[in-house]
Scaffold this active site. Structure first.
Site, PDB file in Angstrom:
ATOM      1  N   ASP A   1      56.981  26.954  33.558  1.00 22.74           N
ATOM      2  CA  ASP A   1      55.729  26.411  33.025  1.00 22.74           C
ATOM      3  C   ASP A   1      55.842  24.891  32.885  1.00 22.74           C
ATOM      4  O   ASP A   1      56.642  24.394  32.091  1.00 22.74           O
ATOM      5  CB  ASP A   1      55.432  27.044  31.659  1.00 22.74           C
ATOM      6  CG  ASP A   1      54.031  26.746  31.151  1.00 22.74           C
ATOM      7  OD1 ASP A   1      53.487  25.679  31.502  1.00 22.74           O
ATOM      8  OD2 ASP A   1      53.478  27.583  30.410  1.00 22.74           O
TER       9      ASP A   1
ATOM     10  N   HIS B   1      52.421  28.025  34.541  1.00 11.77           N
ATOM     11  CA  HIS B   1      51.452  28.100  33.444  1.00 11.77           C
ATOM     12  C   HIS B   1      50.271  28.932  33.919  1.00 11.77           C
ATOM     13  O   HIS B   1      49.251  28.399  34.386  1.00 11.77           O
ATOM     14  CB  HIS B   1      51.011  26.688  33.064  1.00 11.77           C
ATOM     15  CG  HIS B   1      50.265  26.617  31.766  1.00 11.77           C
ATOM     16  ND1 HIS B   1      50.881  26.836  30.547  1.00 11.77           N
ATOM     17  CD2 HIS B   1      48.959  26.368  31.483  1.00 11.77           C
ATOM     18  CE1 HIS B   1      49.988  26.707  29.574  1.00 11.77           C
ATOM     19  NE2 HIS B   1      48.816  26.426  30.112  1.00 11.77           N
TER      20      HIS B   1
ATOM     21  N   SER C   1      47.682  29.920  26.446  1.00 15.79           N
ATOM     22  CA  SER C   1      47.803  28.482  26.283  1.00 15.79           C
ATOM     23  C   SER C   1      47.230  28.038  24.935  1.00 15.79           C
ATOM     24  O   SER C   1      47.742  28.435  23.891  1.00 15.79           O
ATOM     25  CB  SER C   1      47.115  27.783  27.462  1.00 15.79           C
ATOM     26  OG  SER C   1      47.427  26.422  27.515  1.00 15.79           O
TER      27      SER C   1
END
Length: 238
Positions: free
Chosen positions: A166, A198, A118
């Site tokens: 995601d 995610h 991320s």
């Protein structure tokens, strides 16, 4: 054996005593996270590369969204316009950390791999964008560029891994990045896992290890064959 370093604020996994350190992996967690979030990835890397040093630094700033987590840059009021500046401001401490680790173990930049999840993936991608070849490999999980590159790194191989579902960083961001890198003759692979959101999913971790073990850098592949071609790359996990 793991050890927490208060000086570098990192979780460290070093090879068994008597084993020379031959590779360096630096893992970067997501916003509001901690080094513990990346333990599954660290364990997979250690199993595949027993002579590697694996370092997981904390984000260099306290998370301003509350709690005890850390961040690389603030996401309060973040936008497409101001994200690049925030990333650029956060870059010098990370660059210094990576260089210090390379010097500590006496390893070359080509012996270094950066892996991020991320926000950590953003930092890893943008670090080698700003300093081509600072790491030989970048493994970007569920990430994106702060802004699409105008030139592709020539001395870094990029492995992009993402969940198709995601909801935080839409897969279209990383697909656009791969398309741009292809246009720029960059050295990049992309793997998209269906029914994954995610998360640092085991399927993506496993695929990353395969990429690290089997992908020959494009620059080496072309030099060996004397060709200006690209090997097959890209895959979708099911």
């Amino acid at each position: 054996m793991a050890a927490s370093s208060p000086i570098s604020r990192s979780l460290e996994f070093l090879p068994e005593s008597g084993t020379d350190v031959r590779q360096l992996f630096i893992l970067l967690h997501g916003v509001g996270g901690s080094p513990d979030n990346l333990l599954p990835l660290a364990e997979a890397v250690r199993a595949a590369f027993p002579a590697a040093a694996v370092l997981i630094p904390e984000g260099f700033e306290p998370f301003d969204g509350g709690g005890t987590g850390r961040q690389w840059f603030s996401v309060r009021g973040v936008s497409e316009e101001n994200r690049p500046e925030r990333v650029a401001q956060a870059m010098p401490p990370l660059e210094a950390y990576v260089r210090q680790a390379q010097a500590r173990f006496g390893l070359l930049q080509s012996d270094t791999a950066l892996a991020g999840f991320s926000q950590g993936a953003i930092m890893a991608l943008e670090l080698v964008q700003a300093h081509d070849g600072m790491a030989g490999r970048v493994i970007a999980f569920s990430g994106r560029y702060a802004q699409l590159p105008k030139a592709a790194p020539q001395y870094t191989t990029l492995h992009l891994l993402h969940g198709a579902d995601d909801p935080v960083m839409h897969v279209s961001h990383i697909q656009a990045a791969q398309a741009r890198l292809d246009e720029l003759h960059g050295d990049a692979t992309i793997d998209i896992a269906t029914h994954v959101g995610h998360e640092l999913h085991p399927a993506l971790i496993q695929r990353a290890i395969v990429r690290l073990q089997t992908c020959v850098p494009l620059r080496s592949w072309e030099a060996a064959l004397g060709l200006n071609q690209t090997p097959p790359d890209g895959a979708t996990l099911h």
